[in-house]
Write an enzyme that holds these catalytic residues in place. Structure first.
Site, PDB file in Angstrom:
ATOM      1  N   LYS A 120       6.291  -3.882  -4.553  1.00 17.29           N
ATOM      2  CA  LYS A 120       7.688  -3.501  -4.404  1.00 17.29           C
ATOM      3  C   LYS A 120       8.169  -3.686  -2.975  1.00 17.29           C
ATOM      4  O   LYS A 120       9.248  -4.169  -2.729  1.00 17.29           O
ATOM      5  CB  LYS A 120       7.864  -2.043  -4.833  1.00 17.29           C
ATOM      6  CG  LYS A 120       9.299  -1.537  -4.758  1.00 17.29           C
ATOM      7  CD  LYS A 120      10.168  -2.219  -5.791  1.00 17.29           C
ATOM      8  CE  LYS A 120      11.609  -1.786  -5.720  1.00 17.29           C
ATOM      9  NZ  LYS A 120      12.477  -2.731  -6.454  1.00 17.29           N
ATOM     10  N   HIS A 177      21.190 -35.259 -10.862  1.00 21.00           N
ATOM     11  CA  HIS A 177      20.478 -35.894  -9.744  1.00 21.00           C
ATOM     12  C   HIS A 177      18.965 -35.741  -9.885  1.00 21.00           C
ATOM     13  O   HIS A 177      18.234 -35.968  -8.918  1.00 21.00           O
ATOM     14  CB  HIS A 177      20.964 -35.296  -8.418  1.00 21.00           C
ATOM     15  CG  HIS A 177      22.424 -35.536  -8.180  1.00 21.00           C
ATOM     16  ND1 HIS A 177      22.943 -36.785  -7.938  1.00 21.00           N
ATOM     17  CD2 HIS A 177      23.480 -34.693  -8.217  1.00 21.00           C
ATOM     18  CE1 HIS A 177      24.259 -36.696  -7.804  1.00 21.00           C
ATOM     19  NE2 HIS A 177      24.612 -35.434  -7.971  1.00 21.00           N
ATOM     20  N   GLU A 208      18.871 -16.091  -9.679  1.00 22.81           N
ATOM     21  CA  GLU A 208      18.395 -14.724  -9.912  1.00 22.81           C
ATOM     22  C   GLU A 208      17.850 -14.571 -11.340  1.00 22.81           C
ATOM     23  O   GLU A 208      16.808 -13.943 -11.544  1.00 22.81           O
ATOM     24  CB  GLU A 208      19.544 -13.736  -9.627  1.00 22.81           C
ATOM     25  CG  GLU A 208      19.249 -12.275  -9.904  1.00 22.81           C
ATOM     26  CD  GLU A 208      18.089 -11.692  -9.110  1.00 22.81           C
ATOM     27  OE1 GLU A 208      17.555 -12.343  -8.208  1.00 22.81           O
ATOM     28  OE2 GLU A 208      17.691 -10.561  -9.432  1.00 22.81           O
ATOM     29  N   ARG A 266       5.051   0.609  -6.113  1.00 21.99           N
ATOM     30  CA  ARG A 266       4.997  -0.361  -5.018  1.00 21.99           C
ATOM     31  C   ARG A 266       4.030  -1.495  -5.333  1.00 21.99           C
ATOM     32  O   ARG A 266       4.041  -2.523  -4.665  1.00 21.99           O
ATOM     33  CB  ARG A 266       4.552   0.342  -3.724  1.00 21.99           C
ATOM     34  CG  ARG A 266       5.537   1.381  -3.243  1.00 21.99           C
ATOM     35  CD  ARG A 266       4.936   2.259  -2.179  1.00 21.99           C
ATOM     36  NE  ARG A 266       4.773   1.560  -0.909  1.00 21.99           N
ATOM     37  CZ  ARG A 266       5.606   1.676   0.109  1.00 21.99           C
ATOM     38  NH1 ARG A 266       6.657   2.439   0.018  1.00 21.99           N
ATOM     39  NH2 ARG A 266       5.396   1.030   1.240  1.00 21.99           N
ATOM     40  N   TRP A 278      -2.937  -2.653  -1.752  1.00 22.31           N
ATOM     41  CA  TRP A 278      -2.532  -3.981  -2.198  1.00 22.31           C
ATOM     42  C   TRP A 278      -3.318  -4.932  -1.298  1.00 22.31           C
ATOM     43  O   TRP A 278      -3.047  -5.023  -0.098  1.00 22.31           O
ATOM     44  CB  TRP A 278      -1.024  -4.145  -2.027  1.00 22.31           C
ATOM     45  CG  TRP A 278      -0.450  -5.362  -2.650  1.00 22.31           C
ATOM     46  CD1 TRP A 278      -0.110  -5.539  -3.956  1.00 22.31           C
ATOM     47  CD2 TRP A 278      -0.106  -6.584  -1.983  1.00 22.31           C
ATOM     48  NE1 TRP A 278       0.424  -6.791  -4.150  1.00 22.31           N
ATOM     49  CE2 TRP A 278       0.433  -7.456  -2.963  1.00 22.31           C
ATOM     50  CE3 TRP A 278      -0.187  -7.039  -0.663  1.00 22.31           C
ATOM     51  CZ2 TRP A 278       0.881  -8.746  -2.668  1.00 22.31           C
ATOM     52  CZ3 TRP A 278       0.252  -8.317  -0.370  1.00 22.31           C
ATOM     53  CH2 TRP A 278       0.775  -9.151  -1.366  1.00 22.31           C
ATOM     54  N   LYS A 283      13.993 -13.469 -12.141  1.00 19.30           N
ATOM     55  CA  LYS A 283      13.651 -12.313 -12.980  1.00 19.30           C
ATOM     56  C   LYS A 283      12.678 -12.735 -14.087  1.00 19.30           C
ATOM     57  O   LYS A 283      11.700 -12.066 -14.364  1.00 19.30           O
ATOM     58  CB  LYS A 283      14.895 -11.700 -13.637  1.00 19.30           C
ATOM     59  CG  LYS A 283      15.783 -10.915 -12.726  1.00 19.30           C
ATOM     60  CD  LYS A 283      15.304  -9.503 -12.472  1.00 19.30           C
ATOM     61  CE  LYS A 283      14.712  -9.269 -11.131  1.00 19.30           C
ATOM     62  NZ  LYS A 283      15.372  -9.507  -9.925  1.00 19.30           N
ATOM     63  N   CYS A 310       0.819  -1.203   0.000  1.00 21.35           N
ATOM     64  CA  CYS A 310       0.000   0.000   0.000  1.00 21.35           C
ATOM     65  C   CYS A 310       0.860   1.263   0.000  1.00 21.35           C
ATOM     66  O   CYS A 310       1.879   1.321   0.675  1.00 21.35           O
ATOM     67  CB  CYS A 310      -0.893   0.033   1.224  1.00 21.35           C
ATOM     68  SG  CYS A 310      -1.888  -1.436   1.378  1.00 21.35           S
ATOM     69  N   ASN A 326      -1.926   0.861   5.955  1.00 21.44           N
ATOM     70  CA  ASN A 326      -1.044  -0.144   5.358  1.00 21.44           C
ATOM     71  C   ASN A 326      -0.718  -1.131   6.467  1.00 21.44           C
ATOM     72  O   ASN A 326      -0.506  -0.736   7.604  1.00 21.44           O
ATOM     73  CB  ASN A 326       0.245   0.521   4.858  1.00 21.44           C
ATOM     74  CG  ASN A 326       1.232  -0.495   4.307  1.00 21.44           C
ATOM     75  OD1 ASN A 326       0.844  -1.565   3.846  1.00 21.44           O
ATOM     76  ND2 ASN A 326       2.508  -0.166   4.352  1.00 21.44           N
ATOM     77  N   GLY A 327      -0.702  -2.421   6.149  1.00 20.83           N
ATOM     78  CA  GLY A 327      -0.366  -3.432   7.152  1.00 20.83           C
ATOM     79  C   GLY A 327      -1.544  -4.344   7.404  1.00 20.83           C
ATOM     80  O   GLY A 327      -2.499  -4.380   6.617  1.00 20.83           O
ATOM     81  N   GLU A 341       9.120 -13.657 -12.651  1.00 23.05           N
ATOM     82  CA  GLU A 341       8.293 -12.567 -12.129  1.00 23.05           C
ATOM     83  C   GLU A 341       7.878 -11.576 -13.214  1.00 23.05           C
ATOM     84  O   GLU A 341       6.824 -10.970 -13.130  1.00 23.05           O
ATOM     85  CB  GLU A 341       8.978 -11.853 -10.955  1.00 23.05           C
ATOM     86  CG  GLU A 341      10.225 -11.110 -11.307  1.00 23.05           C
ATOM     87  CD  GLU A 341      10.875 -10.451 -10.091  1.00 23.05           C
ATOM     88  OE1 GLU A 341      10.173 -10.130  -9.133  1.00 23.05           O
ATOM     89  OE2 GLU A 341      12.107 -10.250 -10.121  1.00 23.05           O
TER      90      GLU A 341
END
Ligand code: F6R
Length: 646
Positions: free
Chosen positions: A641, A538, A515, A27, A88, A519, A2, A114-115, A522
């Site tokens: 974000k 394996h 990484e 965000r 969000w 990337k 948020c 927010n939260g 997402e």
């Protein structure tokens, strides 16, 4: 997550709040809304507008509902006090009715949040028993109703004492006191802002476990979850402490704790300007941020070496003796920052000979790690607000471990609660997917490894200076590399429809593979996985089919020939099973050519530092595939974000 903005000043609040929300869009959010205290004919009322979806939906509704004198939001663009929110979703779907602000029962007050309010079910039951009808599925609405109830109580007490209930200062203080009373009842994480129609010129905010910063202007003040929201108006900011309530008017900023005791925030100056948070001609922030990496790495290195050859951190509340006493290191982080930690382990153990474990922050405290005062916990967080990392940090501190933070955001919670901090001076990272933050986190990890090695006497100043000199060559190498990305873009267009891509690497190439896969997942929503190359046989090698793209990160042949040769064998193994190999190798490494369907050369770099260059083509590849597939590169679906919930 948020985004939160509050304004009290002399200018029209609506446009300032909307601009602030726009700057917080990065965000990630799924609905947006504003509440403006009415001015002129509308004074004494609160004008609220909120919509599911992007800010454009909200702006359209505002335009429709504010046109004409009789329209429901007439005058909303002239009020000079207001709050705004991008949500969000956590409790309740992303709909108009669940969007913030949430008005109180009588509509005089509105709250944004927010939260997560963890005891909301109990509070909701209590309020419903008091005949309050809920109009949303959110936890936030409880706070709005509670605030109204507490405010009525405070005003009644003032009246009973014979106080002047109409005096502006008394009313403002009553609103702040009501907010404090509400906060004392809430459990969980929250940033709250509230406005009250009967208390114009005032915004009240509160924070626990969730960010809130104050922007100090001339005849106007701001509140926001992130300085980006107000940096175009002021770069003078105040970081609020844990469990604090703040009241702003155009002229005043007053901070107290939840019990009403005066408290002080920490002043700081934002060292970047609004331009740094704009696209600057790029289609996407992410592409701009990839290009900014040489500069970001250079800034993070700037001024780190003292004249006597020692590494300098930014804030140190630890003694060299504490660092010498460390007999074990944990690096704790999430996502991309965790991958930076995985790279750091190779460097830190090699340079310091201290055992170093890397942990996902979301797992750390739940498995009861063995920590004591001789454990050094390094937490890495771009935003400085990631709840998983913050909770891991707090757990480490409860166990008396020393905590050193690597962070990109001045004024955020994680550095504030740590014993020492090294800031990555990467500038604002707006795209949800981390790029320049990752590279600067790597640099910070290297610096910390060198610092520890020096303090413990396992590296001399000249050895440290030699590695710092290698690091100082990286911005130029990155510039060269970035100038050669056209073949990667072409490859991205070819790969845009593949269903899966695998990434393999050894040693520090393994976290780079992870990484690269993250990337791609997402941004492009393509199935992607990273493996340690030696693990393929394996199990994972079974998924390789004719044409499966496999990105292979090859270490430098210089210095570690065995590692290089093993990687070549792994490439041969996947190729023999039909894989289409995309090889990232060092310039001049001709040994890879027979096994590479595509080769991307990177400038020669010492093995431990190689992730600084090998990661870059993978960032470009992911961004370009996402763009070719028509996705929003900066705000991938379902992501935020700054992840301020656990
Ligand atoms: C991926 C990404 C995330 C973050 C993670 C931690 O591109 O950006 O995986 O790295 O959410 O965020 P911070 O560093 O803010 O703690």
């Amino acid at each position: 997550m948020c985004g939160i903005v509050g304004y009290a000043g002399a200018r029209p609040a609506l446009s300032i709040v909307l601009d602030g929300l726009r700057r917080l869009e990065y965000r990630g959010y799924d609905s947006a809304g504003v509440a403006i205290v009415g001015a002129g004919a509308g004074s004494g009322s609160l004008l609220i507008c909120k919509r599911a979806g992007k800010l454009a939906n909200l702006e359209k509704a505002l335009a429709e509902e504010s046109a004409g004198e009789d329209s429901p939001l007439a005058g909303i663009d002239s009020g000079t006090t207001g709050i705004g929110h991008t949500r969000w979703a956590t409790h309740g779907a992303p709909t108009d009715r669940n969007a913030h602000p949430h008005p109180s029962r009588h509509g005089d007050l509105a709250v944004i949040h927010n939260g997560i309010i963890e005891n909301f079910a109990r509070l909701r039951a209590e309020l419903e028993a008091d005949s309050v009808e809920f109009r949303s599925d959110t936890d936030t609405e409880c706070a709005a109703h509670l605030l109204e109830r507490e405010l009525a109580g405070v005003r009644a007490e003032i009246a009973a004492r014979g106080g002047d209930g109409l005096d502006a200062e008394v009313r403002a203080e009553a609103l702040a006191e009501a907010m404090r009373r509400v906060c004392r009842r809430l459990e969980g994480a929250f940033t709250l802002l509230a406005v009250d129609a009967a208390t114009p010129d005032v915004v009240v905010g509160a924070r626990r476990n969730s960010p809130l910063v104050v922007g100090r202007g001339q005849g106007e003040n701001f509140l926001a979850s992130d300085v980006a929201a107000f940096v175009e108006h002021t770069r003078d900011a105040i970081e609020l402490g844990q469990d604090q309530v703040v009241l702003i008017t155009p002229e005043r900023i007053e901070i107290t704790d939840f019990d009403g005791k005066p408290a002080a925030g920490k002043d700081f100056h934002v060292d970047w300007d609004a331009k740094a948070a704009e696209k600057g001609g790029y289609d996407w922030f992410m592409l701009k941020e990839i290009q900014e990496q040489p500069q970001a790495v250079a800034e993070t290195l700037l001024g780190r070496l003292t004249e006597s050859g020692e590494i300098m951190l930014d804030e140190v509340r630890l003694t060299d003796q504490d660092l010498r006493a460390a007999d074990k290191i944990f690096i704790v982080a999430c996502g991309t920052a965790y991958h930076a930690g995985l790279v750091a382990k190779y460097a830190i153990e090699h340079w310091t000979r201290i055992p170093c474990e890397v942990e996902l922050a979301s797992e750390f405290r739940y498995r009861d790690p063995v920590l004591d005062r001789s454990t050094l916990v390094v937490v890495i967080s771009q935003s400085g607000e990631t709840m998983d990392t913050l909770m891991a940090l707090r757990h480490a501190k409860e166990q008396k471990a020393r905590v050193l933070a690597i962070c990109n955001t001045n004024g955020s919670t994680i550095p504030r609660e740590s014993d020492a901090v090294l800031y990555t001076h990467g500038g604002p990272e707006i795209a949800v997917a981390s790029t320049k933050a990752f590279l600067t986190q790597l640099v910070a990890c290297y610096l910390i490894g060198l610092h520890l090695a020096q303090v413990r006497g396992v590296k001399f100043a000249d050895e440290v200076a030699a590695v710092v000199a290698q690091l100082q060559e990286m911005p130029a190498k990155l510039r060269t590399l970035l100038d050669r990305m056209e073949p990667v873009r072409e490859l991205a267009r070819e790969l845009k429809s593949v269903p899966t891509v695998l990434f393999i690497g050894r040693h520090v190439g393994y976290p780079v593979a992870l990484e690269g896969a993250l990337k791609l997942k997402e941004l492009a929503y393509i199935h992607a996985e990273g493996f340690a190359s030696g693990e393929l046989k394996h199990g994972p090698i079974a998924v390789i089919d004719r044409g499966t793209p496999v990105v292979c990160i090859v270490p430098s042949p210089a210095g570690r020939g065995l590692l290089h040769d093993k990687m070549i064998s792994n490439i041969q193994e996947v190729r023999a099973r039909g894989a289409r190999t995309i090889v990232i190798a060092e310039e001049g490494d001709e040994a890879v050519l027979p096994y590479a369907d595509h080769v991307i050369f990177v400038p020669p770099t010492p093995t431990l530092l190689a992730p600084l260059v090998t990661t870059v083509p993978l960032q470009v590849l992911a961004a370009e595939i996402a763009s070719a597939r028509g996705h929003d590169v900066d705000q991938p679906r379902n992501l935020a974000k700054s992840v301020t919930v656990e």
